[in-house]
Motif scaffolding. Sequence first.
Motif, PDB file in Angstrom:
ATOM      1  N   SER A 147       0.846  -1.200   0.000  1.00 21.86           N
ATOM      2  CA  SER A 147       0.000   0.000   0.000  1.00 21.86           C
ATOM      3  C   SER A 147       0.880   1.248   0.000  1.00 21.86           C
ATOM      4  O   SER A 147       1.953   1.246   0.605  1.00 21.86           O
ATOM      5  N   ARG A 148       0.396   2.305  -0.640  1.00 25.40           N
ATOM      6  CA  ARG A 148       1.098   3.588  -0.563  1.00 25.40           C
ATOM      7  C   ARG A 148       0.974   4.101   0.862  1.00 25.40           C
ATOM      8  O   ARG A 148      -0.119   4.138   1.422  1.00 25.40           O
ATOM      9  N   PHE A 149       2.099   4.534   1.423  1.00 25.42           N
ATOM     10  CA  PHE A 149       2.157   4.963   2.824  1.00 25.42           C
ATOM     11  C   PHE A 149       2.204   6.493   2.828  1.00 25.42           C
ATOM     12  O   PHE A 149       3.189   7.087   2.406  1.00 25.42           O
ATOM     13  N   ILE A 150       1.101   7.115   3.280  1.00 25.77           N
ATOM     14  CA  ILE A 150       1.005   8.573   3.266  1.00 25.77           C
ATOM     15  C   ILE A 150       0.739   9.080   4.680  1.00 25.77           C
ATOM     16  O   ILE A 150      -0.140   8.567   5.378  1.00 25.77           O
ATOM     17  N   ALA A 151       1.494  10.070   5.087  1.00 20.93           N
ATOM     18  CA  ALA A 151       1.254  10.690   6.392  1.00 20.93           C
ATOM     19  C   ALA A 151       0.835  12.136   6.176  1.00 20.93           C
ATOM     20  O   ALA A 151       1.438  12.844   5.359  1.00 20.93           O
ATOM     21  N   VAL A 152      -0.195  12.570   6.857  1.00 25.59           N
ATOM     22  CA  VAL A 152      -0.654  13.948   6.657  1.00 25.59           C
ATOM     23  C   VAL A 152       0.370  14.948   7.184  1.00 25.59           C
ATOM     24  O   VAL A 152       0.546  16.021   6.630  1.00 25.59           O
ATOM     25  N   ASN A 153       1.019  14.609   8.274  1.00 26.80           N
ATOM     26  CA  ASN A 153       2.156  15.391   8.756  1.00 26.80           C
ATOM     27  C   ASN A 153       3.004  14.485   9.616  1.00 26.80           C
ATOM     28  O   ASN A 153       2.659  13.310   9.811  1.00 26.80           O
ATOM     29  N   ASN A 154       4.121  15.012  10.117  1.00 25.69           N
ATOM     30  CA  ASN A 154       4.999  14.174  10.944  1.00 25.69           C
ATOM     31  C   ASN A 154       5.293  14.887  12.263  1.00 25.69           C
ATOM     32  O   ASN A 154       6.381  14.767  12.807  1.00 25.69           O
ATOM     33  N   ASP A 155       4.315  15.631  12.754  1.00 26.74           N
ATOM     34  CA  ASP A 155       4.517  16.416  13.973  1.00 26.74           C
ATOM     35  C   ASP A 155       4.597  15.509  15.203  1.00 26.74           C
ATOM     36  O   ASP A 155       3.705  14.695  15.436  1.00 26.74           O
ATOM     37  N   ALA A 156       5.649  15.687  15.970  1.00 24.20           N
ATOM     38  CA  ALA A 156       5.817  14.876  17.181  1.00 24.20           C
ATOM     39  C   ALA A 156       4.741  15.210  18.202  1.00 24.20           C
ATOM     40  O   ALA A 156       4.210  14.318  18.876  1.00 24.20           O
ATOM     41  N   LEU A 157       4.408  16.500  18.298  1.00 27.35           N
ATOM     42  CA  LEU A 157       3.445  16.935  19.307  1.00 27.35           C
ATOM     43  C   LEU A 157       2.289  17.679  18.659  1.00 27.35           C
ATOM     44  O   LEU A 157       2.428  18.275  17.590  1.00 27.35           O
ATOM     45  N   TRP A 158       1.193  17.656  19.327  1.00 19.91           N
ATOM     46  CA  TRP A 158      -0.006  18.353  18.864  1.00 19.91           C
ATOM     47  C   TRP A 158      -0.352  19.398  19.929  1.00 19.91           C
ATOM     48  O   TRP A 158      -0.658  19.034  21.064  1.00 19.91           O
ATOM     49  N   PRO A 159      -0.252  20.691  19.584  1.00 18.58           N
ATOM     50  CA  PRO A 159      -0.489  21.714  20.603  1.00 18.58           C
ATOM     51  C   PRO A 159      -1.970  21.835  20.960  1.00 18.58           C
ATOM     52  O   PRO A 159      -2.819  21.912  20.086  1.00 18.58           O
ATOM     53  N   VAL A 160      -2.272  21.793  22.233  1.00 23.28           N
ATOM     54  CA  VAL A 160      -3.636  22.027  22.720  1.00 23.28           C
ATOM     55  C   VAL A 160      -3.585  23.174  23.732  1.00 23.28           C
ATOM     56  O   VAL A 160      -2.511  23.687  24.041  1.00 23.28           O
ATOM     57  N   GLU A 161      -4.749  23.554  24.208  1.00 28.15           N
ATOM     58  CA  GLU A 161      -4.848  24.767  25.014  1.00 28.15           C
ATOM     59  C   GLU A 161      -3.842  24.838  26.163  1.00 28.15           C
ATOM     60  O   GLU A 161      -3.185  25.833  26.358  1.00 28.15           O
ATOM     61  N   ASN A 162      -3.719  23.743  26.902  1.00 26.61           N
ATOM     62  CA  ASN A 162      -2.880  23.799  28.104  1.00 26.61           C
ATOM     63  C   ASN A 162      -1.563  23.055  27.966  1.00 26.61           C
ATOM     64  O   ASN A 162      -0.960  22.679  28.951  1.00 26.61           O
ATOM     65  N   GLY A 163      -1.136  22.811  26.748  1.00 20.60           N
ATOM     66  CA  GLY A 163       0.137  22.107  26.581  1.00 20.60           C
ATOM     67  C   GLY A 163       0.173  21.309  25.303  1.00 20.60           C
ATOM     68  O   GLY A 163      -0.185  21.835  24.259  1.00 20.60           O
ATOM     69  N   PHE A 164       0.613  20.079  25.381  1.00 20.92           N
ATOM     70  CA  PHE A 164       0.786  19.272  24.180  1.00 20.92           C
ATOM     71  C   PHE A 164       0.242  17.868  24.362  1.00 20.92           C
ATOM     72  O   PHE A 164       0.210  17.351  25.475  1.00 20.92           O
TER      73      PHE A 164
END
Length: 269
Positions: A147-164
């Motif tokens: 299968s083709r391997f696609i990632a929408v992004n490669n961000d280690a963390l996802w920022p939310v209101e009070n942190g990550f």
Amino acid sequence: MGFDLKLVCLDLDGVIYRGDVLIKGADLFVKILRKKGIEYVFVSNSTLFSRLYYTKKLNRLGIHTTRDQVITAAYATYKYIEAEVKDREFTVFLLGENGLKRELSKLKCRFISPNSTERSDYVVVALDRKITYPKLCKATWDIMDGSRFIAVNNDALWPVENGFMPGVGVFVSALKTATNREPYVVGKPNTFMLEIATNRFKVNRNNVLMVGDKLDSDILMGKRAGVKTALVLTGVTSQEDINKISEELKPDIIAKDLMELAEILGLYP
Ligand SMILES: [Mg+2]
């Protein structure tokens, strides 16, 4: 700063808002752009929600936005796959949520379930807050099976209101470890979203400014695309970080916030 500015590309989190809270001056900055007749577009690595959701959120925060001014990694993934499949039917095994599912559903796409024995054409990896071991198994097997391997992004963390919180990169790493394959990463720092923006507004890259709070995604994308870059310090990059910026990631402009950027650009007062 004397260059002929025609399009400003703005990251969202840490530039326009933090969680649900508008960053001071962001609304005024956009008003100034409108008044000067400078186009603007929002470019986000996000995949959780639809473009309409962000359009509504921005308008609610006092920032005039139409859906065409929102480019998310989910939307870019749809554009990327669309260019590959044209109008053919295809199958996707998706690690992700509704924002992405809705975008891909515009194509002749059939979603494969985790317990199906059918191998998908694409394994698409996004933020999936309901990830399970069976889903990881299915993604692993399909990628190993071709299968083709696609990632929408490669961000280690996802920022939310009070942190990550852990980001898409965490799932990407797991699948890379399991399969020993590299994904095609659609989101920043890939220049793909910026290309969508410059094509849409038909502007030359010399007239584009990319504004972001993150060096290795926003700024790196801008540099790779050959546009001017501005770092604002209202998000993940702090004053202390500036002294350690490598030559590769050095932005053209560093501003405390969007209002200071407006002054540096000579747009305000
Ligand atoms: Mg950001």
